[in-house]
Design a protein around this motif. Structure first.
Motif, PDB file in Angstrom:
ATOM      1  N   LEU A 156       0.991   0.157 -21.265  1.00  0.00           N
ATOM      2  CA  LEU A 156       0.936  -0.934 -20.298  1.00  0.00           C
ATOM      3  C   LEU A 156      -0.027  -0.529 -19.187  1.00  0.00           C
ATOM      4  O   LEU A 156       0.087   0.561 -18.632  1.00  0.00           O
ATOM      5  CB  LEU A 156       2.345  -1.140 -19.743  1.00  0.00           C
ATOM      6  N   LEU A 157      -0.996  -1.390 -18.912  1.00  0.00           N
ATOM      7  CA  LEU A 157      -1.963  -1.101 -17.852  1.00  0.00           C
ATOM      8  C   LEU A 157      -1.760  -2.122 -16.736  1.00  0.00           C
ATOM      9  O   LEU A 157      -1.704  -3.327 -17.011  1.00  0.00           O
ATOM     10  CB  LEU A 157      -3.381  -1.186 -18.432  1.00  0.00           C
ATOM     11  N   VAL A 158      -1.634  -1.654 -15.505  1.00  0.00           N
ATOM     12  CA  VAL A 158      -1.411  -2.568 -14.379  1.00  0.00           C
ATOM     13  C   VAL A 158      -2.445  -2.305 -13.293  1.00  0.00           C
ATOM     14  O   VAL A 158      -2.610  -1.169 -12.846  1.00  0.00           O
ATOM     15  CB  VAL A 158       0.007  -2.382 -13.778  1.00  0.00           C
ATOM     16  N   VAL A 159      -3.155  -3.354 -12.906  1.00  0.00           N
ATOM     17  CA  VAL A 159      -4.090  -3.289 -11.776  1.00  0.00           C
ATOM     18  C   VAL A 159      -3.484  -4.123 -10.662  1.00  0.00           C
ATOM     19  O   VAL A 159      -3.110  -5.279 -10.904  1.00  0.00           O
ATOM     20  CB  VAL A 159      -5.453  -3.924 -12.134  1.00  0.00           C
ATOM     21  N   ALA A 160      -3.375  -3.593  -9.465  1.00  0.00           N
ATOM     22  CA  ALA A 160      -2.832  -4.397  -8.364  1.00  0.00           C
ATOM     23  C   ALA A 160      -3.538  -4.066  -7.056  1.00  0.00           C
ATOM     24  O   ALA A 160      -3.817  -2.899  -6.765  1.00  0.00           O
ATOM     25  CB  ALA A 160      -1.327  -4.147  -8.229  1.00  0.00           C
ATOM     26  N   GLU A 161      -3.844  -5.110  -6.297  1.00  0.00           N
ATOM     27  CA  GLU A 161      -4.434  -4.920  -4.967  1.00  0.00           C
ATOM     28  C   GLU A 161      -3.764  -5.882  -4.001  1.00  0.00           C
ATOM     29  O   GLU A 161      -3.651  -7.070  -4.279  1.00  0.00           O
ATOM     30  CB  GLU A 161      -5.941  -5.219  -4.963  1.00  0.00           C
ATOM     31  N   ASP A 162      -3.345  -5.343  -2.871  1.00  0.00           N
ATOM     32  CA  ASP A 162      -2.780  -6.215  -1.847  1.00  0.00           C
ATOM     33  C   ASP A 162      -3.849  -6.510  -0.799  1.00  0.00           C
ATOM     34  O   ASP A 162      -4.777  -5.731  -0.615  1.00  0.00           O
ATOM     35  CB  ASP A 162      -1.577  -5.529  -1.178  1.00  0.00           C
ATOM     36  N   GLN A 163      -3.660  -7.637  -0.148  1.00  0.00           N
ATOM     37  CA  GLN A 163      -4.539  -8.001   0.938  1.00  0.00           C
ATOM     38  C   GLN A 163      -4.321  -6.983   2.065  1.00  0.00           C
ATOM     39  O   GLN A 163      -3.204  -6.785   2.499  1.00  0.00           O
ATOM     40  CB  GLN A 163      -4.043  -9.358   1.396  1.00  0.00           C
ATOM     41  N   PRO A 164      -5.371  -6.325   2.523  1.00  0.00           N
ATOM     42  CA  PRO A 164      -5.160  -5.313   3.559  1.00  0.00           C
ATOM     43  C   PRO A 164      -4.903  -5.946   4.921  1.00  0.00           C
ATOM     44  O   PRO A 164      -5.332  -7.084   5.158  1.00  0.00           O
ATOM     45  CB  PRO A 164      -6.480  -4.544   3.564  1.00  0.00           C
ATOM     46  N   PRO A 165      -4.232  -5.240   5.836  1.00  0.00           N
ATOM     47  CA  PRO A 165      -4.091  -5.751   7.200  1.00  0.00           C
ATOM     48  C   PRO A 165      -5.478  -6.046   7.784  1.00  0.00           C
ATOM     49  O   PRO A 165      -6.454  -5.365   7.442  1.00  0.00           O
ATOM     50  CB  PRO A 165      -3.422  -4.594   7.950  1.00  0.00           C
TER      51      PRO A 165
END
Lengths: 239, 88
Positions: A156-165
């Protein structure tokens, strides 16, 4: 060069939560914009869900549907920026000379998601957390392909990015909106990923590589090229 | 329920992100950790910090009695009552 099959994929971004919405976006992409939305992840008990950041919620939201009903499997997680909101909150507490929140602290590390995933799913498989550059997706695929070559029946490959402050605005320009993408990779020759010398006309992708890949998967494009610095990645669907 | 007890229950809910729980769901003499409410060791640290910040009480994580004070809402209320700095 590595070869693999993409058995299934799953993606989440604000307003883009089901395969049909991704197909609509892929056919005529509209600009992705910052938003406060986050996936519900109602399938997790409230006591387990309560500490998850948006980054972890997004990762769970895309990974869980691909793992449900399958035996334990290794997971490769990649994020360029990681838990920026938590880290910023901790730095702000330090600056005010306040004690640090133990919860924020323990979940601010880059491998927090794989730890949570392993505990909440009861999956003791090998799990890896990578911090990549703009082509972190491709490096994660290499890592996953090596696990497949070692005999893993699926990865399972997961790419995740959150919006930075907002304060990171001047330095982080590659996260148009919070997003996560999961790929269920299995041994096979459907896809081939190769690193090539950059061609003269190579331009950086308009969107994060993972979202460009989702678009190619939704449209069944046979080939995509991603350039990052001196690296050009050539994705080819062989049939 | 005393005002301090209600305040402590609300503090537990806010500090630990117990989104589905109301103050009246927390039974004052039932264990906070393990069985009872089901909090864990990270919650213990977080709650200790919250108590410290709100009431200005220094908590020694190593002290023998700390575990006893954090057993349930009743014991925590008594602990805060006995240790909070006098209000002028």
């Amino acid at each position: 060069m590595v070869e693999f099959n993409i058995e299934r994929w799953q993606a989440w971004a604000p307003g883009l939560e089901c395969p049909a919405s991704w197909s609509r976006w892929a056919a005529a992409p509209w600009p992705l914009e910052p938003a406060d939305a986050q996936p519900a992840v109602d399938f997790l008990p409230a006591m387990q869900r309560r500490r998850l950041s948006r980054l972890a919620r997004m990762a769970f939201a895309v990974a869980a549907p691909l793992a449900d009903g399958r035996p334990p499997m290794p997971l490769v997680y990649v994020s360029r920026h990681g838990e920026t909101p938590r880290n910023y909150a901790l730095l702000a507490e330090l600056a005010r000379e306040e004690p640090l929140s133990p919860t924020q602290f323990s979940l601010s590390v880059h491998n927090a998601f794989i730890g949570l995933w392993s505990i909440l799913r009861g999956d003791p498989s090998e799990m890896t957390a990578l911090a990549g550059e703009g082509d972190g997706l491709e490096h994660a695929v290499l890592e996953a392909a090596m696990l497949l070559a070692e005999g893993a029946p699926a990865v399972l490959l997961v790419v995740a990015e959150d919006q930075p402050p907002a304060i990171y605005g001047p330095w982080i320009d590659d996260v148009p909106c919070p997003y996560a993408v999961a790929l269920l990779l299995t041994p096979g020759q459907d896809w081939r990923l190769a690193l090539e010398p950059p061609s003269a006309d190579a331009e950086p992708s308009a969107r994060p590589h993972a979202l460009e890949l989702v678009r190619a998967l939704a449209l069944e494009h046979p080939q995509i090229r991603h350039s990052w610095k001196s690296r050009q990645w050539n994705w080819q669907r062989t049939h | 329920m005393s005002r301090l007890q209600l305040e402590i229950k609300q503090l537990i809910i806010d500090a630990l992100g117990l989104e589905d729980i109301a103050p009246e769901d927390i039974v004052a003499d039932e264990p906070l950790f393990g069985d009872g409410l089901g909090l864990d060791s990270v919650d213990a640290l977080e709650l200790g910090l919250a108590i410290q910040k709100r009431f200005g009480i220094r908590i020694d994580a190593e002290a023998k009695d700390t575990r006893k004070h954090f057993a349930n809402v009743d014991s925590l209320t008594a602990f805060v009552e006995a240790n909070r700095p006098a209000v002028a």
